[in-house]
Enzyme design. Structure first.
Site, PDB file in Angstrom:
ATOM      1  N   ARG A   1      -1.827 -12.392  10.101  1.00  0.00           N
ATOM      2  CA  ARG A   1      -2.484 -11.139  10.488  1.00  0.00           C
ATOM      3  C   ARG A   1      -3.994 -11.240  10.326  1.00  0.00           C
ATOM      4  NH1 ARG A   1      -4.155  -8.089   6.209  1.00  0.00           N
ATOM      5  NH2 ARG A   1      -3.407  -8.674   4.132  1.00  0.00           N
TER       6      ARG A   1
ATOM      7  N   CYS B   1      -3.217  -4.704  -4.105  1.00  0.00           N
ATOM      8  CA  CYS B   1      -1.915  -4.444  -4.719  1.00  0.00           C
ATOM      9  C   CYS B   1      -0.846  -5.351  -4.123  1.00  0.00           C
ATOM     10  CB  CYS B   1      -1.530  -2.975  -4.565  1.00  0.00           C
ATOM     11  SG  CYS B   1      -1.582  -2.339  -2.863  1.00  0.00           S
TER      12      CYS B   1
ATOM     13  N   HIS C   1     -11.884 -12.027   7.347  1.00  0.00           N
ATOM     14  CA  HIS C   1     -10.759 -12.964   7.354  1.00  0.00           C
ATOM     15  C   HIS C   1     -10.900 -14.037   8.435  1.00  0.00           C
ATOM     16  CE1 HIS C   1      -8.164  -9.674   5.270  1.00  0.00           C
ATOM     17  NE2 HIS C   1      -8.762 -10.448   4.381  1.00  0.00           N
TER      18      HIS C   1
ATOM     19  N   GLY D   1       0.814  -1.201   0.000  1.00  0.00           N
ATOM     20  CA  GLY D   1       0.000   0.000   0.000  1.00  0.00           C
ATOM     21  C   GLY D   1       0.851   1.254   0.000  1.00  0.00           C
TER      22      GLY D   1
ATOM     23  N   GLU E   1      14.178  -1.569   5.701  1.00  0.00           N
ATOM     24  CA  GLU E   1      13.279  -1.180   4.615  1.00  0.00           C
ATOM     25  C   GLU E   1      13.664   0.179   4.044  1.00  0.00           C
ATOM     26  OE1 GLU E   1       9.076  -3.477   5.674  1.00  0.00           O
ATOM     27  OE2 GLU E   1       9.232  -1.304   5.912  1.00  0.00           O
TER      28      GLU E   1
ATOM     29  N   MET F   1     -18.353  -0.734   9.836  1.00  0.00           N
ATOM     30  CA  MET F   1     -18.268  -1.294   8.487  1.00  0.00           C
ATOM     31  C   MET F   1     -16.850  -1.657   8.063  1.00  0.00           C
ATOM     32  SD  MET F   1     -21.150   0.808   6.333  1.00  0.00           S
ATOM     33  CE  MET F   1     -20.719  -0.108   4.854  1.00  0.00           C
TER      34      MET F   1
END
Length: 403
Positions: free
Chosen positions: A326, A149, A213, A15, A39, A207
């Site tokens: 996660r 993505c 998941h 993201g 990173e 919402m």
């Protein structure tokens, strides 16, 4: 887009790559803050050699590519945050607290902080950590990322597989003047998704549908016998009808909580736009769904979900489900437990949420729900209102802790 807008993108995942690439291409000054030194160094080295590529897949069109380079990529909040007009979190909710604490002293009083997605309880955590400063800044929280993505090559190439048509976010406007929040964010992203503002911040919490998941994970592995499997099963497109029924029941519990809040505070918390999960899918994935006649087909024929599989742990002899994913460790404490907290305040029974939380906490070795109350030893790692002392509806709405 005016060149004087400064955007800080917090994160180093898919993201963050997509947002940094798109916003930079719009002429925005983009700074990337990732608190993980490895990173930051890796991404910086990559863009020193060549511009980053964002591959955009659009419905019924050939893929197109956008080339761009963020102005700054750093692990130091003191470099990235001061003078940033907009600060967008594109990191997992489980590390939001770490980012909030790292940037708190550097945030300007006119800043806009955005959770993209914020996930349930984003506003509670912001108020708790930023204290008085939280009343000055503006806070937005969106229900999900704008896209599906994937990073294809870290720091160099990210692919947008699908873009939502609409994306709804809540706004708590601060006392200090800021740039028009929704308009500013829309210019970062382009024409899609079309950003919309909810009538109340609790709408976005309800919402967030954080149960999706955990329900799918539960539906596949609740009767698992412990034997290893040869390949990872499809995640969304591998669901069955009983799993779909559980998804609908969880959605019904969410709308019941919304109805109770609306009844109790009709002038303070307008939640009239809360939709059930099937309508949410039809609206947000209209161009991706081949068959939208019911919830089952809206998920299993969703092109954005093609090929996505269950998180698994691999070994030489096979695979087992990854209960540290996660999908459980984030979506339960940062999602389902928050909704459960709202339900507890409102006196609304949510037995399916309870069942899933109890199953998930056992798999994760955590304790949130004990004897039907959110009193478990791990409640401090969640974002439920009870953690922050918001024990009444008025406290939840105002951010002033209950006495």
């Amino acid at each position: 887009m005016p060149g004087n807008v400064v955007l800080c993108v917090c994160g180093g995942g898919s993201g963050a790559h997509a947002l940094a690439g798109l916003a930079t291409q719009k002429g925005v000054e983009v700074r990337v803050l990732t608190l993980f030194e490895g990173e930051a160094k890796k991404w910086s080295r990559a863009v020193q050699k060549e511009e980053m590529t964002v591959v955009i897949n659009e419905n019924n069109r050939p893929p197109r590519e956008v080339m761009s380079k963020p102005k700054m990529i750093t692990k130091d909040p003191e470099e990235a945050i001061p003078d940033s007009d907009v600060i967008i979190f594109t990191v997992p909710a489980s590390v939001h607290e770490m980012y909030f604490k790292a940037i708190a002293e550097h945030i300007g009083k006119r800043a806009l902080i955005v959770g993209l997605p914020g996930q349930a309880g984003f506003e509670f955590q912001c108020r708790d950590i930023l204290g008085e400063k939280a009343s000055l800044i503006s806070v937005m929280s969106f229900e999900s990322l704008p896209w599906e993505c994937r990073v294809r090559e870290f720091g160099k190439r990210v692919e947008i597989l699908g873009t939502k048509i609409y994306l709804t976010g809540s706004l708590i406007r601060g006392k200090s003047v800021t740039k028009p929040p929704l308009m500013t964010l829309q210019k970062f992203l382009g024409s899609q998704p079309i950003l919309r503002q909810s009538k109340h911040f609790l709408e976005t919490i309800i919402m967030s549908y954080s149960f999706i998941h955990p329900v799918i994970f539960y539906g596949k592995w609740k009767d698992w016998d412990g034997k290893k499997v040869n390949e990872a099963p499809l995640f969304y497109q591998g669901i069955d009808e009983p799993t779909t029924e559980l998804l609908q029941k969880c959605s019904d519990e969410c709308t019941a909580v919304a109805a109770a809040i609306l009844e109790a505070a009709p002038t303070k918390a307008n939640l009239s736009d809360v939709k059930d999960i099937h309508h949410w899918y039809m609206e947000n994935y209209k161009n991706e769904i081949a068959e939208a006649s019911d919830l089952f087909h809206s998920i299993t024929t969703n092109k954005a979900y093609e090929g996505l599989k269950h998180p698994m742990e691999e070994s030489e002899s096979g695979m087992v489900p990854d209960f540290s994913t996660r999908y459980l460790t984030e979506d339960i404490p940062m999602g389902m437990v928050v909704l459960r907290g709202l339900a507890e305040v409102m006196g609304v029974s949510v037995p399916i949420h309870d069942m899933l939380i109890e199953w998930g906490q056992e798999k994760m070795g955590k304790e949130y729900l004990v004897d039907g109350k959110l009193t478990g030893k791990d409640i401090e790692s969640t974002r439920c209102p009870q953690r922050y002392g918001f024990l009444s509806l008025d406290a939840i709405l105002t951010g002033e802790k209950s006495n």
